[in-house]
Design a protein around this motif. Sequence first.
Motif, PDB file in Angstrom:
ATOM      1  N   LEU A  43       0.605  -1.008  -0.042  1.00 28.94           N
ATOM      2  CA  LEU A  43      -0.339  -0.337   0.106  1.00 28.94           C
ATOM      3  C   LEU A  43       1.071   1.634   0.217  1.00 28.94           C
ATOM      4  N   ILE A  44       1.709   1.209   1.097  1.00 27.88           N
ATOM      5  CA  ILE A  44       2.646   2.420   0.889  1.00 27.88           C
ATOM      6  C   ILE A  44       3.392   2.834  -0.815  1.00 27.88           C
ATOM      7  N   GLY A  45       4.013   1.063  -0.796  1.00 30.46           N
ATOM      8  CA  GLY A  45       5.040   2.040  -2.293  1.00 30.46           C
ATOM      9  C   GLY A  45       3.736   1.498  -3.714  1.00 30.46           C
ATOM     10  N   SER A  46       2.943   1.741  -3.463  1.00 25.56           N
ATOM     11  CA  SER A  46       1.871   2.040  -4.474  1.00 25.56           C
ATOM     12  C   SER A  46       1.351   3.002  -4.451  1.00 25.56           C
ATOM     13  N   LEU A  47       1.126   4.418  -2.961  1.00 28.39           N
ATOM     14  CA  LEU A  47       0.881   5.254  -3.367  1.00 28.39           C
ATOM     15  C   LEU A  47       1.653   6.413  -3.740  1.00 28.39           C
ATOM     16  N   LEU A  48       3.335   6.193  -2.798  1.00 22.27           N
ATOM     17  CA  LEU A  48       3.842   6.352  -3.157  1.00 22.27           C
ATOM     18  C   LEU A  48       4.324   6.886  -5.248  1.00 22.27           C
ATOM     19  N   SER A  49       4.237   5.578  -5.486  1.00 19.03           N
ATOM     20  CA  SER A  49       4.225   5.188  -7.399  1.00 19.03           C
ATOM     21  C   SER A  49       3.342   5.754  -7.544  1.00 19.03           C
ATOM     22  N   ILE A  50       2.269   6.485  -6.783  1.00 19.88           N
ATOM     23  CA  ILE A  50       1.227   6.868  -7.944  1.00 19.88           C
ATOM     24  C   ILE A  50       1.381   8.111  -8.073  1.00 19.88           C
ATOM     25  N   GLN A  51       1.792   8.920  -6.763  1.00 23.75           N
ATOM     26  CA  GLN A  51       2.272  10.613  -6.196  1.00 23.75           C
ATOM     27  C   GLN A  51       3.718  10.538  -7.253  1.00 23.75           C
ATOM     28  N   THR A  52       4.523   9.981  -6.959  1.00 24.02           N
ATOM     29  CA  THR A  52       5.732   9.913  -8.125  1.00 24.02           C
ATOM     30  C   THR A  52       5.932   9.474  -9.478  1.00 24.02           C
ATOM     31  N   ASN A  53       4.757   8.974 -10.213  1.00 24.81           N
ATOM     32  CA  ASN A  53       5.333   8.035 -11.988  1.00 24.81           C
ATOM     33  C   ASN A  53       4.018   8.038 -11.814  1.00 24.81           C
ATOM     34  N   GLY A  54       2.709   8.338 -11.648  1.00 18.57           N
ATOM     35  CA  GLY A  54       1.745   8.509 -11.586  1.00 18.57           C
ATOM     36  C   GLY A  54       1.062   6.606 -12.164  1.00 18.57           C
ATOM     37  N   SER A  55       1.401   5.765 -11.401  1.00 13.27           N
ATOM     38  CA  SER A  55       1.706   4.529 -11.587  1.00 13.27           C
ATOM     39  C   SER A  55       1.127   3.569 -10.277  1.00 13.27           C
ATOM     40  N   MET A  56       1.161   2.472 -11.538  1.00  7.80           N
ATOM     41  CA  MET A  56       0.666   0.952  -9.858  1.00  7.80           C
ATOM     42  C   MET A  56       0.742   0.317 -10.353  1.00  7.80           C
ATOM     43  N   ARG A  57       1.689   0.358 -11.453  1.00  5.49           N
ATOM     44  CA  ARG A  57       2.734  -0.973 -12.250  1.00  5.49           C
ATOM     45  C   ARG A  57       3.513  -1.890 -11.075  1.00  5.49           C
ATOM     46  N   TYR A  58       3.710  -2.781 -11.152  1.00  4.26           N
ATOM     47  CA  TYR A  58       4.633  -3.650  -9.435  1.00  4.26           C
ATOM     48  C   TYR A  58       5.896  -3.177 -10.367  1.00  4.26           C
ATOM     49  N   ASN A  59       5.954  -2.848 -11.299  1.00  5.14           N
ATOM     50  CA  ASN A  59       7.937  -2.930 -11.641  1.00  5.14           C
ATOM     51  C   ASN A  59       8.142  -1.567 -10.966  1.00  5.14           C
ATOM     52  N   ASP A  60       6.897   0.108 -11.485  1.00  3.46           N
ATOM     53  CA  ASP A  60       7.196   0.935 -10.831  1.00  3.46           C
ATOM     54  C   ASP A  60       7.178   1.276  -9.050  1.00  3.46           C
ATOM     55  N   VAL A  61       5.887   0.457  -8.564  1.00  8.89           N
ATOM     56  CA  VAL A  61       6.335   0.422  -6.997  1.00  8.89           C
ATOM     57  C   VAL A  61       7.767  -0.065  -6.611  1.00  8.89           C
ATOM     58  N   HIS A  62       8.015  -1.122  -7.763  1.00  7.68           N
ATOM     59  CA  HIS A  62       8.749  -2.147  -7.068  1.00  7.68           C
ATOM     60  C   HIS A  62      10.471  -0.640  -7.436  1.00  7.68           C
ATOM     61  N   ALA A  63      10.560  -0.071  -8.413  1.00  5.75           N
ATOM     62  CA  ALA A  63      11.067   0.959  -8.090  1.00  5.75           C
ATOM     63  C   ALA A  63      11.382   1.783  -7.098  1.00  5.75           C
ATOM     64  N   VAL A  64      10.066   2.679  -7.306  1.00  9.38           N
ATOM     65  CA  VAL A  64      10.177   3.477  -5.614  1.00  9.38           C
ATOM     66  C   VAL A  64      10.377   2.966  -4.425  1.00  9.38           C
ATOM     67  N   LEU A  65       9.785   0.907  -3.733  1.00 10.03           N
ATOM     68  CA  LEU A  65      10.677   0.948  -2.678  1.00 10.03           C
ATOM     69  C   LEU A  65      12.117   0.488  -2.760  1.00 10.03           C
ATOM     70  N   THR A  66      12.757   0.355  -3.980  1.00 10.47           N
ATOM     71  CA  THR A  66      14.329  -0.378  -4.164  1.00 10.47           C
ATOM     72  C   THR A  66      14.986   0.750  -4.418  1.00 10.47           C
ATOM     73  N   THR A  67      14.778   1.852  -4.477  1.00  9.52           N
ATOM     74  CA  THR A  67      15.704   2.812  -5.126  1.00  9.52           C
ATOM     75  C   THR A  67      15.494   4.315  -4.337  1.00  9.52           C
ATOM     76  N   ALA A  68      13.664   4.870  -3.612  1.00 11.31           N
ATOM     77  CA  ALA A  68      13.717   5.768  -3.961  1.00 11.31           C
ATOM     78  C   ALA A  68      13.396   6.557  -2.860  1.00 11.31           C
ATOM     79  N   ILE A  69      12.832   5.019  -1.650  1.00 16.07           N
ATOM     80  CA  ILE A  69      12.495   5.611   0.110  1.00 16.07           C
ATOM     81  C   ILE A  69      14.145   6.101   0.381  1.00 16.07           C
ATOM     82  N   PRO A  70      14.188   6.556   1.736  1.00 16.70           N
ATOM     83  CA  PRO A  70      15.307   6.766   2.111  1.00 16.70           C
ATOM     84  C   PRO A  70      15.769   5.529   2.966  1.00 16.70           C
TER      85      PRO A  70
END
Length: 238
Positions: free
Chosen positions: A43-70
């Motif tokens: 859920l957290i990864g999806s919200l952040l991916s929507i905010q930054t990429n406008g996407s909930m695709r699993y590869n975008d959520v993965h990129a946010v969780l593994t490279t973009a968050i602190p």
Amino acid sequence: MITIGQYLVACHLVDAHGAAERFEAFCYPAKQGRRNLSPRTFLIGSLLSIQTNGSMRYNDVHAVLTTAIPPFAMVELGVAVADRHEDGPRVARVCLTQDHLYNFTRLLRKRCRADGQAIEPATKDALLDVVNRIIRATLPTRPDGSSAYCVDETGVWAWNKGRKVPKAVKDRPEYLEDDITVEEVRKAQARRSVDPDGAWGRKTKKAGGSEAFFGYSMHGMVRAPRLDTGYGDCPGFG
């Protein structure tokens, strides 16, 4: 990059009113099975991916969780493991893969649909409850306890056009054979539609006037002061 503030806001949205717990119960009703990804993390990864990429695709959520968050957030969400360092814990290894996200989305599809059939009403209600709890976390408590709302509606086109009822059938129901009603024809056509949840309606054109469209009605609703008591000091109501 996702800032610490953005991450904490996303955590608040899923935790404040129990959205994460309800989503966990929806995904794993029996509280069994191997879990490579927490529903809360998704859920957290999806919200952040929507905010930054406008996407909930699993590869975008993965990129946010593994490279973009602190880094501390990666460890906190179970996305990475940390080792000890003189300056504090630091990420030693990212353990969340795209396969973990893909398998989780397969789990969601399985929970939402049984043998390719339409989503059950109880399933829709469970998911809507999760969404409502997230939305509720965005609404500040009104100091006056007002229960008044302002509502607006806009038409949203579906990605595919809906099938129309033939004009002859619509105007002359007696043309139908075997006592089939117009409503039954419409239901049959809806079952064949690629977007059966959409419906025909009318929306305002950009240049004025109205036009027919197939899709959804999106409603925007905000809380507002009651018009019959004490609204004179509120901006926009004086």
